[in-house]
Design a protein around this motif. Structure first.
Motif, PDB file in Angstrom:
ATOM      1  N   ALA A 152      -1.298 -10.521 -18.244  1.00 46.76           N
ATOM      2  CA  ALA A 152      -0.931  -9.824 -17.005  1.00 46.76           C
ATOM      3  C   ALA A 152      -1.541  -8.426 -16.971  1.00 46.76           C
ATOM      4  CB  ALA A 152       0.589  -9.737 -16.887  1.00 46.76           C
ATOM      5  N   GLY A 153      -1.486  -7.718 -18.098  1.00 44.61           N
ATOM      6  CA  GLY A 153      -2.031  -6.371 -18.155  1.00 44.61           C
ATOM      7  C   GLY A 153      -3.533  -6.337 -17.942  1.00 44.61           C
ATOM      8  N   LEU A 154      -4.230  -7.365 -18.462  1.00 43.02           N
ATOM      9  CA  LEU A 154      -5.680  -7.415 -18.322  1.00 43.02           C
ATOM     10  C   LEU A 154      -6.112  -7.834 -16.923  1.00 43.02           C
ATOM     11  CD1 LEU A 154      -6.628  -9.080 -21.739  1.00 43.02           C
ATOM     12  CD2 LEU A 154      -6.956  -6.681 -21.082  1.00 43.02           C
ATOM     13  N   ARG A 155      -5.301  -8.647 -16.250  1.00 43.46           N
ATOM     14  CA  ARG A 155      -5.702  -9.214 -14.958  1.00 43.46           C
ATOM     15  C   ARG A 155      -5.058  -8.532 -13.750  1.00 43.46           C
ATOM     16  NH1 ARG A 155      -8.224 -10.782 -12.559  1.00 43.46           N
ATOM     17  NH2 ARG A 155      -7.786 -12.822 -11.656  1.00 43.46           N
ATOM     18  N   PHE A 156      -3.992  -7.781 -13.957  1.00 44.59           N
ATOM     19  CA  PHE A 156      -3.287  -7.197 -12.818  1.00 44.59           C
ATOM     20  C   PHE A 156      -4.101  -6.044 -12.228  1.00 44.59           C
ATOM     21  CE2 PHE A 156      -0.177  -4.744 -10.475  1.00 44.59           C
ATOM     22  CZ  PHE A 156       0.640  -5.716  -9.929  1.00 44.59           C
ATOM     23  N   ARG A 157      -4.417  -6.147 -10.941  1.00 42.60           N
ATOM     24  CA  ARG A 157      -5.146  -5.115 -10.226  1.00 42.60           C
ATOM     25  C   ARG A 157      -4.343  -4.726  -8.991  1.00 42.60           C
ATOM     26  NH1 ARG A 157      -7.269  -5.761 -14.329  1.00 42.60           N
ATOM     27  NH2 ARG A 157      -9.472  -6.010 -14.885  1.00 42.60           N
ATOM     28  N   PRO A 158      -3.814  -3.522  -8.924  1.00 51.96           N
ATOM     29  CA  PRO A 158      -3.012  -3.126  -7.749  1.00 51.96           C
ATOM     30  C   PRO A 158      -3.791  -3.225  -6.446  1.00 51.96           C
ATOM     31  CG  PRO A 158      -2.793  -1.527  -9.525  1.00 51.96           C
ATOM     32  CD  PRO A 158      -3.897  -2.461  -9.942  1.00 51.96           C
ATOM     33  N   SER A 159      -5.120  -3.102  -6.510  1.00 47.91           N
ATOM     34  CA  SER A 159      -5.938  -3.139  -5.300  1.00 47.91           C
ATOM     35  C   SER A 159      -6.262  -4.558  -4.832  1.00 47.91           C
ATOM     36  CB  SER A 159      -7.260  -2.396  -5.546  1.00 47.91           C
ATOM     37  OG  SER A 159      -7.974  -2.960  -6.641  1.00 47.91           O
ATOM     38  N   ASP A 160      -5.912  -5.572  -5.632  1.00 47.35           N
ATOM     39  CA  ASP A 160      -6.180  -6.961  -5.249  1.00 47.35           C
ATOM     40  C   ASP A 160      -5.422  -7.322  -3.981  1.00 47.35           C
ATOM     41  OD1 ASP A 160      -7.848  -7.305  -7.373  1.00 47.35           O
ATOM     42  OD2 ASP A 160      -6.456  -8.530  -8.555  1.00 47.35           O
ATOM     43  N   THR A 161      -6.062  -8.109  -3.126  1.00 45.42           N
ATOM     44  CA  THR A 161      -5.403  -8.605  -1.922  1.00 45.42           C
ATOM     45  C   THR A 161      -4.588  -9.843  -2.261  1.00 45.42           C
ATOM     46  OG1 THR A 161      -7.187  -7.793  -0.517  1.00 45.42           O
ATOM     47  CG2 THR A 161      -5.755  -9.504   0.407  1.00 45.42           C
ATOM     48  N   GLU A 198       0.831  -1.208   0.000  1.00 46.08           N
ATOM     49  CA  GLU A 198       0.000   0.000   0.000  1.00 46.08           C
ATOM     50  C   GLU A 198       0.864   1.255   0.000  1.00 46.08           C
ATOM     51  OE1 GLU A 198      -3.188   0.249  -0.551  1.00 46.08           O
ATOM     52  OE2 GLU A 198      -3.199  -1.929  -0.787  1.00 46.08           O
ATOM     53  N   ARG A 199       2.030   1.163   0.612  1.00 45.46           N
ATOM     54  CA  ARG A 199       2.937   2.317   0.594  1.00 45.46           C
ATOM     55  C   ARG A 199       3.413   2.584  -0.834  1.00 45.46           C
ATOM     56  NH1 ARG A 199       8.161   1.401   3.967  1.00 45.46           N
ATOM     57  NH2 ARG A 199       6.544   0.915   5.515  1.00 45.46           N
ATOM     58  N   LEU A 200       3.697   1.513  -1.565  1.00 37.36           N
ATOM     59  CA  LEU A 200       4.086   1.682  -2.971  1.00 37.36           C
ATOM     60  C   LEU A 200       2.946   2.299  -3.772  1.00 37.36           C
ATOM     61  CD1 LEU A 200       6.017  -1.562  -4.042  1.00 37.36           C
ATOM     62  CD2 LEU A 200       6.884   0.776  -4.045  1.00 37.36           C
ATOM     63  N   ARG A 201       1.734   1.795  -3.542  1.00 32.85           N
ATOM     64  CA  ARG A 201       0.583   2.295  -4.289  1.00 32.85           C
ATOM     65  C   ARG A 201       0.294   3.768  -4.001  1.00 32.85           C
ATOM     66  NH1 ARG A 201      -4.734  -0.374  -3.472  1.00 32.85           N
ATOM     67  NH2 ARG A 201      -5.246   1.024  -5.206  1.00 32.85           N
ATOM     68  N   ASP A 258       5.156   1.717 -13.413  1.00 35.05           N
ATOM     69  CA  ASP A 258       6.442   1.986 -12.755  1.00 35.05           C
ATOM     70  C   ASP A 258       6.782   0.883 -11.766  1.00 35.05           C
ATOM     71  OD1 ASP A 258       6.961   4.417 -14.039  1.00 35.05           O
ATOM     72  OD2 ASP A 258       5.836   5.563 -12.552  1.00 35.05           O
ATOM     73  N   ILE A 259       5.779   0.481 -10.992  1.00 33.18           N
ATOM     74  CA  ILE A 259       6.003  -0.539  -9.962  1.00 33.18           C
ATOM     75  C   ILE A 259       6.371  -1.876 -10.602  1.00 33.18           C
ATOM     76  CG2 ILE A 259       4.921  -1.882  -8.113  1.00 33.18           C
ATOM     77  CD1 ILE A 259       3.191   0.616  -7.516  1.00 33.18           C
ATOM     78  N   VAL A 260       5.593  -2.268 -11.612  1.00 35.59           N
ATOM     79  CA  VAL A 260       5.854  -3.564 -12.262  1.00 35.59           C
ATOM     80  C   VAL A 260       7.233  -3.574 -12.913  1.00 35.59           C
ATOM     81  CG1 VAL A 260       5.127  -5.119 -14.107  1.00 35.59           C
ATOM     82  CG2 VAL A 260       3.407  -4.080 -12.608  1.00 35.59           C
ATOM     83  N   ILE A 261       7.561  -2.535 -13.659  1.00 31.17           N
ATOM     84  CA  ILE A 261       8.873  -2.476 -14.317  1.00 31.17           C
ATOM     85  C   ILE A 261       9.984  -2.438 -13.279  1.00 31.17           C
ATOM     86  CG2 ILE A 261      10.373  -1.055 -15.762  1.00 31.17           C
ATOM     87  CD1 ILE A 261       7.933  -0.229 -17.351  1.00 31.17           C
ATOM     88  N   GLY A 262       9.773  -1.650 -12.221  1.00 31.07           N
ATOM     89  CA  GLY A 262      10.794  -1.559 -11.175  1.00 31.07           C
ATOM     90  C   GLY A 262      11.030  -2.875 -10.466  1.00 31.07           C
ATOM     91  N   LYS A 263       9.987  -3.689 -10.365  1.00 31.78           N
ATOM     92  CA  LYS A 263      10.128  -5.000  -9.724  1.00 31.78           C
ATOM     93  C   LYS A 263      10.806  -6.014 -10.652  1.00 31.78           C
ATOM     94  CE  LYS A 263       8.320  -4.609  -5.626  1.00 31.78           C
ATOM     95  NZ  LYS A 263       9.186  -4.847  -4.444  1.00 31.78           N
ATOM     96  N   VAL A 264      10.439  -5.969 -11.920  1.00 36.10           N
ATOM     97  CA  VAL A 264      10.895  -6.998 -12.857  1.00 36.10           C
ATOM     98  C   VAL A 264      12.289  -6.713 -13.408  1.00 36.10           C
ATOM     99  CG1 VAL A 264      10.414  -8.082 -15.091  1.00 36.10           C
ATOM    100  CG2 VAL A 264       8.557  -7.666 -13.483  1.00 36.10           C
TER     101      VAL A 264
END
Length: 257
Positions: free
Chosen positions: A243-252, A90-93, A101-107
């Motif tokens: 991944a782009g269609l299914r990735f939801r930053p708010s998902d638990t 949540e801090r990242l979000r 940015d988050i996905v690229i930074g992680k990968v």
């Protein structure tokens, strides 16, 4: 290109990866140990395939490199799921970084590390087992770069599809073993049972190994492996699209520390 926010996230990811280098060391050592044990059998298989002068390393270094890189898909999930386990997602979000940015930074750091692993493995194969590709080194580098990018996209897809780290790890490991096995990671596909040969082409690993073997054994250059590169790129784009269609930053997500 990496934005400044992606660079910051990537730096954090590199520190996390370096804090526990054991998986990366194992990914290099295991293929080398298996090459030592399996070389005689692989040499015989290559001889039956028409490469009488090839050593077992010519099959095993590319094949095992592909297999263990696929098994390293779990590390992609680790970088995401542990953020949830630590309560820092949540801090990242809430930062100024976008989801991309988050996905690229992680990968990105994992991509660089896994590409480095492959480079170390191939160099060690040359020095220890006499692995000698007779084709274009440039083509070899391009194939590895595209393959590792495809694997990274596969890992992000698993993060997007599954809610828990355990689910992603199980599917990633089983999928990696299956793709590597039917793709010819342990033995030339021509020596596999007929029904496996018939389905081998659906494995991304098949195209990576076919390209690497063309370069290793058949004097292949970039033009000779263009078809395999295209198929790997299409697999990677397909994984990225899902991944782009299914990735939801708010998902638990449920991870482990």
């Amino acid at each position: 290109m990496l934005s400044s926010r992606s660079f910051v996230i990537a730096g954090s990811g590199i520190r996390l990866l370096l804090a526990d280098p054991a998986p990366f060391i194992l990914t290099i050592l295991m293929p080398l140990l298996l090459t030592a044990f399996l070389s005689p059998a692989s040499k015989a298989q290559l001889s039956l395939s028409g490469h009488a002068n090839a050593s077992g390393a010519q099959q095993l270094i590319p094949g095992l490199g592909v297999l263990f890189t696929l098994l390293g898909t779990s590390l992609v999930g680790t970088l995401f799921f542990r953020e949830h386990a630590w309560g820092t997602w949540e801090r990242l979000r809430s930062s100024s970084a976008s989801t991309l940015d988050i996905v690229i930074g992680k990968v990105a750091p994992l991509y660089v590390v896994q590409l480095g692993q492959m480079a170390v493995l191939f160099v060690a194969g040359v020095l220890v087992f006499g692995y000698r590709p007779n084709g274009s080194i440039l083509a070899l580098v391009v194939v590895l770069a595209v393959f590792v990018a495809m694997v990274a996209a596969f890992g992000v897809m698993l993060v997007a599809l599954f809610a828990t780290m355990d689910q992603a790890l199980v599917v990633g490991n089983l999928g990696g073993m299956l793709m590597g096995g039917i793709g010819g990671a342990l033995a030339p596909t021509s020596t596999l049972p007929g029904w496996l040969q018939a389905v081998a082409h659906i494995s991304p690993a098949y195209w990576a190994i076919a390209a690497l073997q063309k370069i290793t054994l058949d004097h292949g250059n970039l033009g000779d492996v263009a078809g395999s590169l295209l198929v790997m790129a299409l697999f990677g784009l397909s994984f990225a699209l899902v991944a782009g269609l299914r990735f939801r930053p708010s998902d638990t997500k449920v991870g482990t520390t």
